[in-house]
Design an enzyme around this catalytic site. Sequence first.
Site, PDB file in Angstrom:
ATOM      1  N   LYS A  35      13.893  66.643  33.171  1.00 59.82           N
ATOM      2  CA  LYS A  35      14.510  66.338  31.656  1.00 59.82           C
ATOM      3  C   LYS A  35      16.036  67.058  31.711  1.00 59.82           C
ATOM      4  O   LYS A  35      16.082  67.847  32.648  1.00 59.82           O
ATOM      5  CB  LYS A  35      13.813  66.685  30.570  1.00 59.82           C
ATOM      6  N   TYR A 256      42.116  87.289  24.750  1.00 65.17           N
ATOM      7  CA  TYR A 256      42.119  86.835  23.469  1.00 65.17           C
ATOM      8  C   TYR A 256      41.547  88.039  22.557  1.00 65.17           C
ATOM      9  O   TYR A 256      40.416  88.243  22.983  1.00 65.17           O
ATOM     10  CB  TYR A 256      41.503  85.658  22.967  1.00 65.17           C
TER      11      TYR A 256
END
Length: 374
Positions: A35, A256
């Site tokens: 899956k 950042y």
Amino acid sequence: MPRPIEALVHADALTHNLARARAAAPDARVWAVVKAAAYGHGIARVYEALRGADGFALLDLAEAQLLRELGWRGPILLLEGAFEPRDLELCSRLNLWHVVHHVAQVDWLAMHKTQAPHRVFLKMNSGMNRLGFTPMAYRGAWARLDALPQVDEIALMTHFADADGERGIAHQLQAFADATRDLPGERCLSNSAATLRHAADAQVRADWVRAGIMLYGSAPDFPSHDIAHWDLRPTMTLRSRLIATQQLAAGDCVGYGSTYTATAPMRIGIAACGYADGYPRHAPGLAGHGTPVLVDGRRTRLVGRVSMDMLAVDLGALPQAEVGAEVTLWGHGPHGSVLPIDDVAHAAGTIGYELMCALAPRVPVKLAGAAPAD
Ligand SMILES: *Cc1c(COP(=O)(O)O)cnc(C)c1O
């Protein structure tokens, strides 16, 4: 030159891990769970390596169709069954076996017109409370299915919530055994964790196991056990290169939010990999415990925040590492080095499943045979 990031899928490792599933449950048949695009690896890429499985289990009808187009004629099981009545037409056409977990799916089968009766896996909710009939309702659902001309054999199935952990599976196993004792049909209970940890019990191995994460080289019960303990091999490598280096002085910050401040002179490298490649943004940099990464096959740590396209690594112990040095985010590195995806996932507060499934479409993927040479 394209951006240097790429992912590799290791076919021989997939085949090895499938053999481990067989060895753990030698008298059972093995569903290779593919899956979510084979846990991010791509169904078409894993197909050849996993075709020694007894069947493929997945959720998505388009993926089932792809397997048929690839030439797979053996069993395919839809783990969530039909989502609407029309899906049963495709099941008839492609000979798909499907899970029946809800009364609506029984109603749809009763209305379905087909020449060929369907093989179904009747799912019991034995305690996880996600899908399936309660033990009380299970026998009623079985009797209804058994009476339908649209239904051929009925296998009996359940799913464990705690096969990887402390709580274990005994309570669910008992609920399943009590409610199915005199019902005929094959049994299918175990995911990877149950197969690796509990399959000494023949009731747990049963007729089929559903091997997912173990095929992809991640330990379902990390950090209790790692892939070395279970003799599993990484099937996905995510690698890139350094595209810059920086020399920091004490007091300089990185990235950042300036979440890292150097306390002494320090060299860092900038790798071409960020959260837009599927690398977890929440992976902590130094200052905390840091997230492991390999540079030239040697283990170091992230520094500062992960940004969209880049991340920073500590080169303190790697004075030779320059622009172009190979950076392994997980999987196989140069010189035989390995960084298990579980180590990265654990540092980032998640699991290997999530990282491999999140590999971003912009990362080119190559199918590799053996572990890459440097
Ligand atoms: C995904 C899934 C599996 C495989 O689980 P792993 O932990 O990856 O082995 C097995 N059974 C069902 C019903 C699933 O949805």
